[in-house]
Structure formats: structure tokens, C-alpha cells
Design a protein around this motif. Structure first.
Motif, PDB file in Angstrom:
ATOM      1  N   MET A   1       6.571   8.541  22.259  1.00 39.69           N
ATOM      2  CA  MET A   1       5.734   9.737  22.182  1.00 39.69           C
ATOM      3  C   MET A   1       6.486  10.924  22.799  1.00 39.69           C
ATOM      4  SD  MET A   1       1.821  10.236  23.567  1.00 39.69           S
ATOM      5  CE  MET A   1       1.041   8.901  22.675  1.00 39.69           C
ATOM      6  N   THR A   2       6.603  12.005  22.032  1.00 45.35           N
ATOM      7  CA  THR A   2       7.326  13.171  22.565  1.00 45.35           C
ATOM      8  C   THR A   2       6.421  13.948  23.532  1.00 45.35           C
ATOM      9  OG1 THR A   2       6.584  14.686  20.837  1.00 45.35           O
ATOM     10  CG2 THR A   2       8.582  13.445  20.379  1.00 45.35           C
ATOM     11  N   LYS A  56      18.156  15.769  28.368  1.00 49.82           N
ATOM     12  CA  LYS A  56      17.317  15.403  27.214  1.00 49.82           C
ATOM     13  C   LYS A  56      16.589  16.629  26.653  1.00 49.82           C
ATOM     14  CE  LYS A  56      17.271  10.720  26.879  1.00 49.82           C
ATOM     15  NZ  LYS A  56      16.893   9.921  28.031  1.00 49.82           N
ATOM     16  N   VAL A  57      16.535  16.696  25.327  1.00 51.14           N
ATOM     17  CA  VAL A  57      15.783  17.776  24.678  1.00 51.14           C
ATOM     18  C   VAL A  57      14.293  17.451  24.791  1.00 51.14           C
ATOM     19  CG1 VAL A  57      15.318  18.895  22.464  1.00 51.14           C
ATOM     20  CG2 VAL A  57      17.650  18.269  23.079  1.00 51.14           C
ATOM     21  N   VAL A  58      13.512  18.398  25.256  1.00 52.94           N
ATOM     22  CA  VAL A  58      12.074  18.152  25.449  1.00 52.94           C
ATOM     23  C   VAL A  58      11.273  18.610  24.228  1.00 52.94           C
ATOM     24  CG1 VAL A  58      10.091  18.598  26.948  1.00 52.94           C
ATOM     25  CG2 VAL A  58      12.370  18.432  27.932  1.00 52.94           C
ATOM     26  N   VAL A  59      11.597  19.799  23.718  1.00 55.49           N
ATOM     27  CA  VAL A  59      10.896  20.353  22.551  1.00 55.49           C
ATOM     28  C   VAL A  59      11.937  20.769  21.520  1.00 55.49           C
ATOM     29  CG1 VAL A  59       9.359  22.184  21.745  1.00 55.49           C
ATOM     30  CG2 VAL A  59       9.032  21.222  24.018  1.00 55.49           C
ATOM     31  N   ASP A  60      11.756  20.318  20.285  1.00 53.60           N
ATOM     32  CA  ASP A  60      12.732  20.689  19.257  1.00 53.60           C
ATOM     33  C   ASP A  60      12.039  21.367  18.073  1.00 53.60           C
ATOM     34  OD1 ASP A  60      11.579  18.697  17.790  1.00 53.60           O
ATOM     35  OD2 ASP A  60      13.255  17.324  17.857  1.00 53.60           O
ATOM     36  N   GLU A  61      12.786  21.564  16.987  1.00 53.86           N
ATOM     37  CA  GLU A  61      12.249  22.328  15.851  1.00 53.86           C
ATOM     38  C   GLU A  61      11.067  21.633  15.194  1.00 53.86           C
ATOM     39  OE1 GLU A  61      15.793  22.470  13.284  1.00 53.86           O
ATOM     40  OE2 GLU A  61      14.830  20.924  12.062  1.00 53.86           O
ATOM     41  N   ARG A  62      11.055  20.292  15.168  1.00 55.68           N
ATOM     42  CA  ARG A  62       9.930  19.569  14.554  1.00 55.68           C
ATOM     43  C   ARG A  62       8.648  19.787  15.377  1.00 55.68           C
ATOM     44  NH1 ARG A  62       7.842  13.858  14.525  1.00 55.68           N
ATOM     45  NH2 ARG A  62       8.881  13.728  16.526  1.00 55.68           N
ATOM     46  N   ASP A  63       8.801  19.745  16.705  1.00 54.72           N
ATOM     47  CA  ASP A  63       7.647  20.005  17.574  1.00 54.72           C
ATOM     48  C   ASP A  63       7.105  21.412  17.343  1.00 54.72           C
ATOM     49  OD1 ASP A  63       7.664  17.526  19.062  1.00 54.72           O
ATOM     50  OD2 ASP A  63       9.483  18.241  20.032  1.00 54.72           O
ATOM     51  N   GLN A 132       3.903  11.244  10.524  1.00 59.45           N
ATOM     52  CA  GLN A 132       5.373  11.189  10.434  1.00 59.45           C
ATOM     53  C   GLN A 132       5.903   9.876  10.976  1.00 59.45           C
ATOM     54  OE1 GLN A 132       7.315  14.648  12.036  1.00 59.45           O
ATOM     55  NE2 GLN A 132       6.445  15.993  10.486  1.00 59.45           N
ATOM     56  N   ALA A 135       5.327   7.099   8.407  1.00 61.43           N
ATOM     57  CA  ALA A 135       6.197   7.182   7.230  1.00 61.43           C
ATOM     58  C   ALA A 135       7.570   6.577   7.492  1.00 61.43           C
ATOM     59  CB  ALA A 135       6.345   8.630   6.800  1.00 61.43           C
ATOM     60  N   THR A 136       7.943   6.404   8.758  1.00 60.71           N
ATOM     61  CA  THR A 136       9.299   5.911   9.056  1.00 60.71           C
ATOM     62  C   THR A 136       9.359   4.387   9.050  1.00 60.71           C
ATOM     63  OG1 THR A 136       8.874   5.993  11.429  1.00 60.71           O
ATOM     64  CG2 THR A 136       9.907   7.920  10.433  1.00 60.71           C
TER      65      THR A 136
END
Lengths: 136, 73
Positions: A1-2, A56-63, A132, A135-136
Motif C-alpha cells: 500500500m502506497t 524512497k519515493v513517497v508520492v509519484d506521478e500515478r499517485d 489497478q 489488473a496486475t
């Protein structure tokens, strides 16, 4: 979970809890039960999930994309319900003798808009993350 | 007027990772600046990347974007 998914769950659960509390307290407190909407302030706690951990990246473009879609849906839903409620209130008031709307009704309407906005925003974000993942 | 559905974009990221000494999703995510969940969604075709992310991935694997991403007709 992000981190942003946790924020979405926080918004959803807090808005549901707030609406449930306001509804539960209304029979005893009347308009004073609107004070339960103060619980909405706890949505700000979601920011705790966004603390940076190492590199670590916390928030990215998908978020950000999910956040944008969820916010848009939340705002549109809240506006739609506000307009519909106002139509109902005006029609109802026009049928009464004194044609007056209590300010308490308008106060409840405004608070409910905020709760609906955060609730729908959280729900849409949670559903998008789940779809999402499925779907994976 | 009905809106056109977004085209499905497939990719070969999973295969490329496997060829790169079994690079993990987390390692790839760290190198292109996204979360591991986004790489997972990308590989499953559930998420269409931005042009910037597609370019970063293509540059990392030293390939062109068309070699990695294609529209599923």
C-alpha cells in the motif's frame, strides 16, 4: 500500500465516522451535533504518511493522477448534491406559510458538503488503487 | 458524442528487468523515481506512464520508447 493510498483510506474512514457521529448525536444535541464535523480536521493526519523515508519515493506521478481524478469527482459530487439540496429546500420552503429557511439547515448543508467531498475523494482513490492492483 | 476509450498500452518492462540480472521492481522504481507499486501497475498494463517516465525507462534500458511500449490494437 502506497503512502497516498493510506491517505485516501484516512480521508474515507474519517469522513464516514464524522457523518455517523453527527447522525448519532443529532437526536440528543439537535443542531449542536454539527460540532461532530470538527472530526473532519483529522484528515490532516494523513500527512503523517507522507514523511520521507530514506531515498524512497513517497508520492509519484500515478499517485498524483489518482489524487487529481479523486478530487475532481469529490468536488463535482459535492456541488451536485449542494445544488440538488438547495432546489429541494427552496421548493419545500415555498410550500410553507412563512417561506423562511432556518440557518441551521444551511449550516448542516455546508458541513455535509465537506464530509461528502472527503468521503467521495477517499472512496474514488481507494477504488482506483484497488482496480489497478487487481489488473496486475 | 461518445468519448473514445484510451488505447491499451503494453510494454516489455518485465522481460527487460529479467534480462538485467533479474532487476527487482524496487530497484527499477528507485532508478526512475517512482514507487514499486507504480512499476507493478505498469507491468500489468493497469497504468499508462507519462512521457517523462517512459523516456526515463527507455534510457535506463538503452532502448527507444517504441521498443518498450506499444499500443495494443
Amino acid at each position: 500500500m502506497t503512502a497516498m493510498e493510506k491517505v485516501a483510506w484516512t480521508e474515507l474512514l474519517i469522513s464516514l465516522f464524522t457523518m455517523a457521529m453527527a447522525a448519532a448525536l443529532y437526536p440528543w444535541l439537535g443542531n449542536g451535533a454539527a460540532g461532530a464535523f470538527g472530526f473532519l480536521g483529522f484528515v490532516a493526519c494523513g500527512i503523517l504518511f507522507l514523511r520521507k523515508r530514506g531515498n524512497k519515493v513517497v508520492v509519484d506521478e500515478r499517485d498524483r493522477e489518482i489524487e487529481r481524478q479523486a478530487t475532481q469527482t469529490g468536488i463535482h459530487t459535492a456541488w451536485m448534491i449542494l445544488f440538488m439540496a438547495l432546489i429541494v429546500i427552496v421548493l419545500w420552503a415555498s410550500q410553507t406559510e412563512d417561506k423562511v429557511i432556518a440557518t441551521g439547515v444551511l449550516m448542516w448543508l455546508v458541513w455535509i458538503q465537506f464530509a461528502i467531498l472527503y468521503g467521495v475523494k477517499g472512496l474514488v482513490a481507494v477504488l482506483l488503487y484497488r482496480s489497478q492492483r487487481r489488473a496486475t | 458524442m461518445p468519448r473514445n476509450r484510451e488505447p491499451n498500452i503494453n510494454n516489455s518492462i518485465k522481460e527487460l528487468r529479467a534480462n538485467e540480472d533479474r532487476m527487482t521492481q524496487q530497484a527499477l522504481a528507485d532508478q526512475v523515481g517512482v514507487t514499486r507499486q507504480t512499476i507493478n501497475a505498469l507491468e500489468g498494463g493497469a497504468y499508462t506512464p507519462s512521457l517523462a517516465l517512459a523516456l526515463k525507462i527507455a534510457r535506463l534500458f538503452d532502448k527507444s520508447i517504441e521498443e518498450i511500449f506499444w499500443i495494443d490494437e
